[in-house]
Write an enzyme that holds these catalytic residues in place. Structure first.
Site, PDB file in Angstrom:
ATOM      1  N   CYS A  44     -50.626 -74.614 -56.427  1.00 28.19           N
ATOM      2  CA  CYS A  44     -51.444 -74.466 -55.051  1.00 28.19           C
ATOM      3  C   CYS A  44     -52.492 -73.442 -55.239  1.00 28.19           C
ATOM      4  CB  CYS A  44     -50.238 -73.924 -53.989  1.00 28.19           C
ATOM      5  SG  CYS A  44     -49.070 -75.084 -53.859  1.00 28.19           S
TER       6      CYS A  44
ATOM      7  N   HIS B  92     -53.878 -70.314 -48.648  1.00 21.85           N
ATOM      8  CA  HIS B  92     -53.291 -71.748 -48.971  1.00 21.85           C
ATOM      9  C   HIS B  92     -52.122 -71.788 -47.555  1.00 21.85           C
ATOM     10  CE1 HIS B  92     -50.407 -74.707 -50.578  1.00 21.85           C
ATOM     11  NE2 HIS B  92     -49.573 -73.994 -50.926  1.00 21.85           N
TER      12      HIS B  92
ATOM     13  N   ASN C 256     -48.017 -78.796 -46.366  1.00 22.92           N
ATOM     14  CA  ASN C 256     -48.584 -78.157 -47.466  1.00 22.92           C
ATOM     15  C   ASN C 256     -49.316 -79.150 -48.425  1.00 22.92           C
ATOM     16  OD1 ASN C 256     -48.750 -76.838 -50.154  1.00 22.92           O
ATOM     17  ND2 ASN C 256     -47.098 -75.689 -49.881  1.00 22.92           N
TER      18      ASN C 256
HETATM   19  O1  UT7 Z   1     -47.091 -73.642 -52.006  1.00 19.25           O
HETATM   20  C1  UT7 Z   1     -45.974 -72.913 -51.931  1.00 19.25           C
HETATM   21  C2  UT7 Z   1     -44.767 -73.933 -51.615  1.00 19.25           C
HETATM   22  N1  UT7 Z   1     -43.747 -73.293 -51.339  1.00 19.25           N
HETATM   23  C3  UT7 Z   1     -43.458 -72.594 -50.072  1.00 19.25           C
HETATM   24  O2  UT7 Z   1     -44.264 -72.205 -49.330  1.00 19.25           O
HETATM   25  C4  UT7 Z   1     -41.992 -72.534 -49.525  1.00 19.25           C
HETATM   26  C5  UT7 Z   1     -41.752 -70.981 -49.070  1.00 19.25           C
HETATM   27  N2  UT7 Z   1     -40.411 -71.158 -48.398  1.00 19.25           N
HETATM   28  C6  UT7 Z   1     -40.324 -71.529 -47.160  1.00 19.25           C
HETATM   29  O3  UT7 Z   1     -41.296 -71.854 -46.513  1.00 19.25           O
HETATM   30  C7  UT7 Z   1     -39.032 -71.593 -46.357  1.00 19.25           C
HETATM   31  O4  UT7 Z   1     -38.207 -70.784 -47.288  1.00 19.25           O
HETATM   32  C8  UT7 Z   1     -38.446 -72.817 -46.293  1.00 19.25           C
HETATM   33  C9  UT7 Z   1     -39.232 -73.408 -45.025  1.00 19.25           C
HETATM   34  C10 UT7 Z   1     -38.294 -73.643 -47.423  1.00 19.25           C
HETATM   35  C11 UT7 Z   1     -36.918 -72.567 -45.895  1.00 19.25           C
HETATM   36  O5  UT7 Z   1     -36.891 -71.992 -44.598  1.00 19.25           O
HETATM   37  P1  UT7 Z   1     -35.740 -70.678 -44.601  1.00 19.25           P
HETATM   38  O6  UT7 Z   1     -35.640 -70.239 -43.318  1.00 19.25           O
HETATM   39  O7  UT7 Z   1     -35.720 -69.932 -45.644  1.00 19.25           O
HETATM   40  O8  UT7 Z   1     -34.503 -71.546 -44.719  1.00 19.25           O
HETATM   41  P2  UT7 Z   1     -32.945 -71.743 -45.602  1.00 19.25           P
HETATM   42  O9  UT7 Z   1     -33.595 -71.971 -46.982  1.00 19.25           O
HETATM   43  O10 UT7 Z   1     -32.523 -70.328 -45.427  1.00 19.25           O
HETATM   44  O11 UT7 Z   1     -32.187 -72.697 -44.903  1.00 19.25           O
HETATM   45  C12 UT7 Z   1     -31.417 -72.463 -43.664  1.00 19.25           C
HETATM   46  C13 UT7 Z   1     -30.630 -73.532 -43.429  1.00 19.25           C
HETATM   47  C14 UT7 Z   1     -29.961 -74.242 -44.716  1.00 19.25           C
HETATM   48  O12 UT7 Z   1     -28.568 -74.339 -44.331  1.00 19.25           O
HETATM   49  P3  UT7 Z   1     -27.301 -73.451 -44.317  1.00 19.25           P
HETATM   50  O13 UT7 Z   1     -27.102 -73.445 -45.669  1.00 19.25           O
HETATM   51  O14 UT7 Z   1     -27.795 -72.342 -43.489  1.00 19.25           O
HETATM   52  O15 UT7 Z   1     -26.155 -74.152 -43.356  1.00 19.25           O
HETATM   53  C15 UT7 Z   1     -30.434 -75.133 -45.104  1.00 19.25           C
HETATM   54  O16 UT7 Z   1     -29.666 -76.285 -45.784  1.00 19.25           O
HETATM   55  O17 UT7 Z   1     -31.541 -74.747 -43.350  1.00 19.25           O
HETATM   56  C16 UT7 Z   1     -31.006 -75.772 -44.032  1.00 19.25           C
HETATM   57  N3  UT7 Z   1     -32.248 -76.800 -44.416  1.00 19.25           N
HETATM   58  C17 UT7 Z   1     -32.628 -77.802 -43.438  1.00 19.25           C
HETATM   59  N4  UT7 Z   1     -32.071 -78.110 -42.199  1.00 19.25           N
HETATM   60  C18 UT7 Z   1     -32.550 -79.136 -41.692  1.00 19.25           C
HETATM   61  C19 UT7 Z   1     -33.078 -76.660 -45.311  1.00 19.25           C
HETATM   62  N5  UT7 Z   1     -34.057 -77.734 -45.064  1.00 19.25           N
HETATM   63  C20 UT7 Z   1     -33.772 -78.239 -43.905  1.00 19.25           C
HETATM   64  C21 UT7 Z   1     -34.278 -79.135 -43.140  1.00 19.25           C
HETATM   65  N6  UT7 Z   1     -33.776 -79.739 -41.976  1.00 19.25           N
HETATM   66  N7  UT7 Z   1     -35.537 -80.156 -43.718  1.00 19.25           N
END
Ligand code: UT7
Length: 316
Positions: free
Chosen positions: A119, A243, A273
């Protein structure tokens, strides 16, 4: 070091290309257990574009490049290098850049290659184009960010598949004596927390929370380094174009830097993204809508897999 560089860059034409399929957050529920509420509240993303039949990284790159060249209004024979930032090209060889070269029927005696910095790739390519032009005496560079992220995603992995989209942006850059330009680039090779091949055989996997933490510290660090190098403050900057990964990353960066949120351009709600394409895509939208006006000072900041990061401050 001040902003006046011996040789800086100006943006003289931009273009963008988006594929034909639009997928809303609700559409993503056909692939994984997710919801519009989860995606919107955690990321700010509302929809993304995915390639349809006969659309891919190369076709998007070519379309964006043609538009940028047209807007630049220069003879294509004056282009001295073509760099395509991508992590989702069709082949390792020929490079996507070579296919752009063929489609645009560009001169044989120029440097044409892909740049792989995920990215942060577009800004790595801008920096490389400038260095190449200084070294080889070129005046114009065609720099493209193009991605078919839908090609590298595991559509059964809800941690990644809802976050990315396809698209391309291109810019014709002119090397100019005494134009403003400062840049920073960085790498954390020890943090391979986003991993994926160029094709679906090795789909992308990501430690989302760790990438999030990296991003919210890297954007302010990158912006501050650029300001310090250039000897200016954020008040002297018209736009910050980061980005586009997650609305919460942009919000946290705005808070840490203490700047008005309006200074940070945002379009990730519509595109998700698009990796290396996100910054040039934003530039073209901003130019077209009249938000970004020639002569305005901008900071661009990219971060992503590698991990890599890069920033450029210059005038549009
Ligand atoms: O170009 C760089 C690319 N990468 C990034 O920019 C990614 C940076 N990270 C992020 O944007 C965030 O960390 C995410 C959007 C990927 C995730 O958000 P988060 O607030 O950190 O959520 P999390 O990983 O803590 O997940 C919370 C919950 C989990 O469930 P449990 O374990 O709490 O029961 C996940 O399994 O949300 C669940 N989850 C979803 N639920 C519904 C993860 N993905 C999804 C989904 N839909 N698509």
């Amino acid at each position: 070091m001040g902003l006046k560089n011996m040789y800086g860059l100006r943006i003289i034409g931009t273009g963008r290309a988006l594929p034909s399929r639009v997928l809303t957050n609700d559409d993503m529920t056909q692939y994984v257990e997710t919801s519009d509420e989860w995606i919107t509240s955690r990321t700010g993303i509302r929809q993304r574009y995915f390639c349809g039949e006969n659309e891919n990284t190369t076709t998007l790159a070519i379309e964006a490049a043609k538009k940028a060249l047209e807007k630049a209004g220069i003879d294509k024979g004056e282009i001295s290098c073509v760099l395509v930032a991508t992590s989702s090209g069709e082949y390792a060889m020929p490079s996507t850049a070579c296919m752009v070269h063929k489609a645009l029927e560009l001169d044989e005696n120029i440097t044409v290659m892909d740049v792989g910095a995920a990215c942060a790739g577009f800004l790595y390519a801008v920096e490389t184009a400038r260095a190449l032009m200084i070294a080889n005496g070129g005046r114009y560079a065609l720099v493209i960010g193009a991605e078919q992220m839908s090609h590298v995603l595991d559509m059964a992995d809800r941690n990644t598949c809802v976050l990315f989209g396809d698209g391309a942006g291109a810019a014709v850059l002119m090397l100019e004596e005494d134009a403003e330009y400062v840049s920073v680039t960085g790498t954390r090779g020890d943090m391979a927390i986003m991993v994926g091949g160029p094709r679906r055989e090795q789909p992308m996997a990501m430690e989302g929370q760790n990438v999030f933490r990296f991003a919210v510290s890297t954007i302010p660090m990158c912006v501050e380094k650029l300001l310090e190098k250039g000897g200016v403050t954020l008040e002297d900057v018209d736009w910050v174009v980061c980005h586009q990964a997650n609305q919460r990353i942009l919000d946290a960066s705005v808070r840490r830097l203490g700047v008005p949120a309006e200074k940070f351009y945002k379009n990730l709600d519509r595109y998700a993204n698009t990796s290396a394409a996100s910054i040039p895509l934003a530039l073209d939208e901003m130019m077209e809508s009249g938000k970004l006006v020639s002569g305005q000072r901008i900071i661009m900041c990219g971060f992503g897999g590698g991990l890599t990061w890069a920033g450029v401050m210059m005038r549009a």
